[in-house]
Write a protein that holds these residues in place. Structure first.
Motif, PDB file in Angstrom:
ATOM      1  N   SER A  71      -6.485  -6.609   1.258  1.00  0.00           N
ATOM      2  CA  SER A  71      -7.174  -5.688   2.173  1.00  0.00           C
ATOM      3  C   SER A  71      -7.215  -4.269   1.604  1.00  0.00           C
ATOM      4  CB  SER A  71      -6.510  -5.688   3.553  1.00  0.00           C
ATOM      5  OG  SER A  71      -5.175  -5.280   3.442  1.00  0.00           O
ATOM      6  N   LEU A  72      -6.506  -4.068   0.503  1.00  0.00           N
ATOM      7  CA  LEU A  72      -6.519  -2.729  -0.098  1.00  0.00           C
ATOM      8  C   LEU A  72      -7.780  -2.477  -0.922  1.00  0.00           C
ATOM      9  CD1 LEU A  72      -2.764  -2.583  -1.143  1.00  0.00           C
ATOM     10  CD2 LEU A  72      -3.849  -1.390   0.773  1.00  0.00           C
ATOM     11  N   ILE A  73      -8.508  -3.574  -1.235  1.00  0.00           N
ATOM     12  CA  ILE A  73      -9.694  -3.413  -2.097  1.00  0.00           C
ATOM     13  C   ILE A  73     -10.685  -2.449  -1.459  1.00  0.00           C
ATOM     14  CG2 ILE A  73     -11.662  -4.583  -3.180  1.00  0.00           C
ATOM     15  CD1 ILE A  73      -9.954  -7.192  -3.069  1.00  0.00           C
ATOM     16  N   GLU A  74     -10.987  -2.679  -0.200  1.00  0.00           N
ATOM     17  CA  GLU A  74     -12.020  -1.892   0.481  1.00  0.00           C
ATOM     18  C   GLU A  74     -11.452  -0.655   1.179  1.00  0.00           C
ATOM     19  OE1 GLU A  74     -15.467  -2.419   1.061  1.00  0.00           O
ATOM     20  OE2 GLU A  74     -15.342  -3.758  -0.666  1.00  0.00           O
TER      21      GLU A  74
ATOM     22  N   SER B 161       1.091  -3.733   1.380  1.00  0.00           N
ATOM     23  CA  SER B 161       0.373  -2.834   2.286  1.00  0.00           C
ATOM     24  C   SER B 161       1.315  -1.810   2.905  1.00  0.00           C
ATOM     25  CB  SER B 161      -0.350  -3.616   3.378  1.00  0.00           C
ATOM     26  OG  SER B 161      -1.567  -4.110   2.854  1.00  0.00           O
ATOM     27  N   ALA B 162       2.542  -2.229   3.196  1.00  0.00           N
ATOM     28  CA  ALA B 162       3.525  -1.305   3.763  1.00  0.00           C
ATOM     29  C   ALA B 162       3.880  -0.224   2.741  1.00  0.00           C
ATOM     30  CB  ALA B 162       4.768  -2.073   4.176  1.00  0.00           C
ATOM     31  N   CYS B 163       3.956  -0.647   1.494  1.00  0.00           N
ATOM     32  CA  CYS B 163       4.281   0.256   0.391  1.00  0.00           C
ATOM     33  C   CYS B 163       3.174   1.306   0.239  1.00  0.00           C
ATOM     34  CB  CYS B 163       4.384  -0.619  -0.868  1.00  0.00           C
ATOM     35  SG  CYS B 163       4.954   0.203  -2.322  1.00  0.00           S
ATOM     36  N   TYR B 164       1.935   0.823   0.283  1.00  0.00           N
ATOM     37  CA  TYR B 164       0.759   1.690   0.144  1.00  0.00           C
ATOM     38  C   TYR B 164       0.733   2.744   1.245  1.00  0.00           C
ATOM     39  CZ  TYR B 164      -4.300   2.697  -0.411  1.00  0.00           C
ATOM     40  OH  TYR B 164      -5.517   3.302  -0.594  1.00  0.00           O
ATOM     41  N   VAL B 165       0.935   2.289   2.480  1.00  0.00           N
ATOM     42  CA  VAL B 165       0.889   3.204   3.625  1.00  0.00           C
ATOM     43  C   VAL B 165       2.039   4.214   3.543  1.00  0.00           C
ATOM     44  CG1 VAL B 165       1.125   3.359   6.144  1.00  0.00           C
ATOM     45  CG2 VAL B 165      -0.321   1.582   5.131  1.00  0.00           C
ATOM     46  N   GLY B 166       3.227   3.719   3.208  1.00  0.00           N
ATOM     47  CA  GLY B 166       4.388   4.608   3.110  1.00  0.00           C
ATOM     48  C   GLY B 166       4.152   5.731   2.116  1.00  0.00           C
ATOM     49  N   PHE B 167       3.521   5.385   0.995  1.00  0.00           N
ATOM     50  CA  PHE B 167       3.236   6.426   0.006  1.00  0.00           C
ATOM     51  C   PHE B 167       2.307   7.485   0.569  1.00  0.00           C
ATOM     52  CE2 PHE B 167       0.766   8.606  -3.093  1.00  0.00           C
ATOM     53  CZ  PHE B 167       1.675   8.933  -4.089  1.00  0.00           C
ATOM     54  N   GLU B 168       1.196   7.060   1.149  1.00  0.00           N
ATOM     55  CA  GLU B 168       0.189   8.036   1.599  1.00  0.00           C
ATOM     56  C   GLU B 168       0.742   8.937   2.699  1.00  0.00           C
ATOM     57  OE1 GLU B 168      -2.649   8.626   0.073  1.00  0.00           O
ATOM     58  OE2 GLU B 168      -2.455   6.923  -1.295  1.00  0.00           O
ATOM     59  N   LEU B 169       1.566   8.374   3.586  1.00  0.00           N
ATOM     60  CA  LEU B 169       2.067   9.180   4.703  1.00  0.00           C
ATOM     61  C   LEU B 169       3.181  10.124   4.280  1.00  0.00           C
ATOM     62  CD1 LEU B 169       2.225   6.734   7.745  1.00  0.00           C
ATOM     63  CD2 LEU B 169       0.304   8.046   6.840  1.00  0.00           C
ATOM     64  N   PHE B 170       4.080   9.661   3.408  1.00  0.00           N
ATOM     65  CA  PHE B 170       5.292  10.441   3.148  1.00  0.00           C
ATOM     66  C   PHE B 170       5.340  11.084   1.766  1.00  0.00           C
ATOM     67  CE2 PHE B 170       6.534   7.038   6.184  1.00  0.00           C
ATOM     68  CZ  PHE B 170       6.641   7.862   7.296  1.00  0.00           C
ATOM     69  N   VAL B 171       4.790  10.428   0.748  1.00  0.00           N
ATOM     70  CA  VAL B 171       4.922  10.980  -0.608  1.00  0.00           C
ATOM     71  C   VAL B 171       3.776  11.935  -0.933  1.00  0.00           C
ATOM     72  CG1 VAL B 171       5.366  10.487  -3.030  1.00  0.00           C
ATOM     73  CG2 VAL B 171       5.999   8.791  -1.307  1.00  0.00           C
TER      74      VAL B 171
ATOM     75  N   VAL C 246      -4.120   0.876  10.164  1.00  0.00           N
ATOM     76  CA  VAL C 246      -4.901  -0.275   9.722  1.00  0.00           C
ATOM     77  C   VAL C 246      -5.675   0.122   8.469  1.00  0.00           C
ATOM     78  CG1 VAL C 246      -6.609  -1.995  10.402  1.00  0.00           C
ATOM     79  CG2 VAL C 246      -5.177  -0.885  12.145  1.00  0.00           C
ATOM     80  N   ARG C 247      -5.460  -0.598   7.377  1.00  0.00           N
ATOM     81  CA  ARG C 247      -6.194  -0.315   6.158  1.00  0.00           C
ATOM     82  C   ARG C 247      -7.668  -0.592   6.440  1.00  0.00           C
ATOM     83  NH1 ARG C 247      -2.042  -2.201   7.289  1.00  0.00           N
ATOM     84  NH2 ARG C 247      -2.209  -4.196   6.252  1.00  0.00           N
ATOM     85  N   SER C 248      -8.486   0.418   6.232  1.00  0.00           N
ATOM     86  CA  SER C 248      -9.862   0.360   6.726  1.00  0.00           C
ATOM     87  C   SER C 248     -10.848   0.977   5.757  1.00  0.00           C
ATOM     88  CB  SER C 248      -9.970   1.120   8.059  1.00  0.00           C
ATOM     89  OG  SER C 248      -9.079   0.569   8.998  1.00  0.00           O
ATOM     90  N   ARG C 249     -12.095   0.676   6.071  1.00  0.00           N
ATOM     91  CA  ARG C 249     -13.197   1.278   5.315  1.00  0.00           C
ATOM     92  C   ARG C 249     -13.971   2.158   6.277  1.00  0.00           C
ATOM     93  NH1 ARG C 249     -18.680   0.429   3.659  1.00  0.00           N
ATOM     94  NH2 ARG C 249     -18.990  -1.107   5.315  1.00  0.00           N
TER      95      ARG C 249
ATOM     96  N   PRO D 186      -7.274  -8.577   6.358  1.00  0.00           N
ATOM     97  CA  PRO D 186      -6.208  -9.001   7.274  1.00  0.00           C
ATOM     98  C   PRO D 186      -5.142  -7.913   7.424  1.00  0.00           C
ATOM     99  CG  PRO D 186      -6.608 -10.638   5.546  1.00  0.00           C
ATOM    100  CD  PRO D 186      -7.424  -9.447   5.197  1.00  0.00           C
ATOM    101  N   ASP D 187      -4.748  -7.660   8.677  1.00  0.00           N
ATOM    102  CA  ASP D 187      -3.822  -6.563   8.937  1.00  0.00           C
ATOM    103  C   ASP D 187      -2.381  -7.054   8.904  1.00  0.00           C
ATOM    104  OD1 ASP D 187      -3.423  -3.756   9.676  1.00  0.00           O
ATOM    105  OD2 ASP D 187      -2.503  -4.653  11.455  1.00  0.00           O
TER     106      ASP D 187
END
Ligand SMILES: Nc1nc2c(c(=O)[nH]1)N[C@H]1C(S)=C(S)[C@@H](COP(=O)(O)OP(=O)(O)OC[C@H]3O[C@@H](n4cnc5c(N)ncnc54)[C@H](O)[C@@H]3O)O[C@H]1N2
Ligand code: MOO
Ligand code: MG
Length: 423
Positions: free
Chosen positions: A383-386, A311-321, A357-360, A375-376
Motif C-alpha cells: 500500500s506504500l506504492i501509491e 507500514s507502521a515503520c513508515y508512518v512512525g518515521f514521517e510523524l516523529f523523525v 491511512v496510507r493514501s493517495r 490494504p490498511d
C-alpha cells in the motif's frame, strides 16, 4: 506477565520528541551544489535590483520633454548619436534633440529620462546622419526600470531556513553568492533488526523475508533532507545489538532502529535502551499503525525505535523523525502540511486510536480527493506504492463514508507548516 504500556496521544508524542530537536550546524557549498538544501543564513540585498537605471525594451532613449509638441500630425525628430548594447555604459550625456539607440537591459545614458520602443519610432537617414522621429508624447520615467525599483539595497529578502529551489538560486546568483551557507545534513544511523531478514540481493529461503525497511527508511531520510549512515542488520541477539548501537552513538546525530519494540521474546530494544541508560520518552502511542513506536533519549541524542511492520515503520518515521530532521536543518516549518479532502470511498473500520491511512491524494474538478492506497494493515508493504499522503482519522470515530471531509497530511512536499497539527 508482560509490562503494561500506557498509550499517549500522537500530538503529545510529537511534542516530547520535538523538545529534543535542535538546529544543527552549517556547511558551505557551491551554488551549483545547493539545490534542495536549506539556507543557513539570512540573505540581504547587497546591491539594489536593478543596479542601474535600465531600458526594459529595444528602442530609443532621450529627454521626454523633447516630445512635448509631438502628435499624430507632428513628428519630432532626434539625431541618433550613439548605440548602447546591454553590458555597455554610455560615455556621453545626451543633449536636447539627441537620442541613443538602446537595447533591452542596457543602462540609460546620462541626460536621458525615458525610452520609446522601436515600434513607435521611425528610423531614417538624412545627409548621412542617423535620425529618428516620433509622433507621440512620452513622459519622463516612461519605460525605465529604475535602480532599486525591484529591491532596495539592504532589504531582507530570504530567511534562514528557506529551502533552496531554482527561484532562490536565481536570487543568490543575482547577489554574487558563488558559495552558500546551508544547514549541514543531520547524520542518521540506521539499523534494521531481525534474525529473519535477508539482504535485497539474497534469494528467499523458507521463513525469511528481505529487509525492506532499511531501504524504505533510508529513502525517507533522504526525502526529509537527512544523510543516512547505513549500519546494517542486527540479528535478534542482545549483546551484539547493544554493542553495535552503543558504539555508533558518537558517530551520528541520531539513531533509528526498525523492529524489536513490541512485547515479543526477541523484541530487545526496550532492554537495550535500559542498558544504555536512555530515557524512554514513550513506548506506546494512541495511533494505528505504529502504536509500538518507542523513542528514547540518551543525553540529548534521540533514539527512534520504529516498528518492524513496514507500514507502521513508515508512518512512525514521517510523524516523529521527519520534523526533527527538518528542525535540525533550520526549517521554520518542520511539520508536514495538513488540509482536508473528500473521501472517494467508504472506510467502515472503526478507529479506537487515531488512524493514519496510507493514501493517495489528488485533485479532481478543483477539489482535493483522497483514497486509501491499499490494504490498511500494519504489516502491508504494497500500500506504500501509491502513498503520497496520510488520511488522519480521529480516535473514537466509527468509520467514514464516501464524500466525507477528512484530514490529509501531505508527504510529497518540500513545504511544511509552522504549527504542529493536533489530532
Ligand atoms: N502481543 C502483542 N504482539 C504484538 C503487539 C502487541 O501489542 N502485543 N503489537 C503488534 C504491533 S501493533 C506491531 S506494529 C508489531 C511491532 O513489532 P516490532 O516493532 O516488535 O517488530 P518485529 O517484531 O521485529 O517485526 C514485526 C514484523 O515486521 C517484520 N519486519 C521487521 N523488520 C523488517 C524489515 N527490516 N523489513 C521488512 N519487514 C520487517 C517482521 O518480520 C515481523 O513480521 O508487533 C505486533 N505484535
Ligand atoms: O503498531 Mo502496530 O503498527 O499499530 O500495527
Ligand atoms: Mg516484535
Amino acid at each position: 506477565m508482560i509490562e503494561k504500556r500506557t498509550p499517549i496521544k500522537v500530538t503529545e508524542a510529537v511534542n516530547r520528541v520535538m523538545a529534543y530537536a535542535r538546529e544543527h550546524t552549517y556547511e558551505i557549498v557551491s551554488i551549483e551544489e545547493s539545490d534542495g538544501r536549506v539556507l543557513a543564513e539570512d540573505i540581504f540585498a547587497n546591491q539594489p535590483i536593478p543596479p542601474f537605471d535600465k531600458s526594459p525594451y529595444d528602442g530609443f532613449a532621450f529627454k521626454a520633454a523633447d516630445t512635448n509638441q509631438a502628435s499624430q500630425d507632428y513628428a519630432v525628430s532626434f539625431e541618433v548619436v550613439e548605440h548602447i548594447p546591454a553590458g555597455t555604459m554610455s560615455s556621453r550625456t545626451l543633449q536636447h534633440g539627441e537620442a541613443a539607440r538602446i537595447m533591452t537591459g542596457a543602462p540609460l545614458p546620462r541626460g536621458a529620462d525615458c525610452v520609446a520602443m522601436f515600434e513607435v519610432c521611425q528610423s531614417y537617414e538624412d545627409n548621412e546622419k542617423e535620425l529618428m522621429s516620433i509622433k507621440r508624447t512620452i513622459q519622463a520615467g516612461d519605460n525605465v526600470n529604475h535602480k532599486g525599483s525591484e529591491t532596495l539595497e539592504g532589504t531582507h529578502l530570504i530567511e534562514k531556513g528557506t529551502y533552496i529551489h531554482p527561484g532562490v538560486k536565481a536570487v543568490l546568483a543575482t547577489f554574487g553568492y558563488a558559495t552558500v551557507h546551508v544547514s549541514k545534513k543531520p547524520v542518521i544511523g540506521l539499523f534494521t533488526t531481525g534474525t529473519e531478514l535477508l539482504d535485497v540481493k539474497d534469494d528467499l529461503v523458507p521463513g525469511k523475508i528481505r529487509n525492506s525497511n532499511g531501504h524504505m527508511i533510508a529513502s525517507q531520510i533522504k526525502r526529509a533532507g537527512g544523510e543516512v549512515k547505513m549500519l546494517g542488520t542486527l540479528a535478534d541477539d542482545f549483546e551484539t545489538s547493544y554493542n553495535a548501537i552503543q558504539e555508533t552513538l558518537h558517530e551520528v546525530d541520531m539513531v533509528i532502529t526498525t523492529g524489536g519494540v513490541s512485547v515479543g521474546d526477541y523484541d530487545l530494544m526496550p532492554d537495550i535502551y535500559d542498558k544504555l541508560e536512555a530515557e524512554q520518552l514513550f513506548n506506546k502511542v494512541a495511533m494505528r499503525p505504529g502504536s509500538v513506536t518507542t523513542v528514547a533519549v540518551k543525553g540529548d541524542q534521540l533514539l527512534f525505535g520504529l516498528s518492524g511492520n513496514p507500514s507502521a515503520c513508515y508512518v512512525g518515521f514521517e510523524l516523529f523523525v521527519r520534523p526533527v530532521i527538518q528542525k535540525a536543518m533550520f526549517s521554520k516549518q518542520p511539520y508536514p502540511p495538513k488540509s482536508k479532502a473528500y473521501l472517494t470511498t467508504d472506510f467502515p473500520k472503526p478507529n479506537p486510536f487515531t488512524r493514519f491511512v496510507r493514501s493517495r491524494v489528488f485533485f479532481k474538478d478543483g477539489q482535493l480527493w483522497i483514497e486509501p492506497a491499499g490494504p490498511d494493515k500494519s504489516a502491508v508493504v504494497t500500500s506504500l506504492i501509491e502513498t503520497n499522503a496520510f488520511m488522519m482519522l480521529p480516535g473514537g470515530t466509527r468509520g467514514f463514508k464516501k464524500g466525507d471531509r477528512v484530514e490529509v497530511i501531505f508527504l510529497e512536499t518540500v513545504y511544511g507548516q509552522k504549527e504542529p497539527w493536533t489530532t
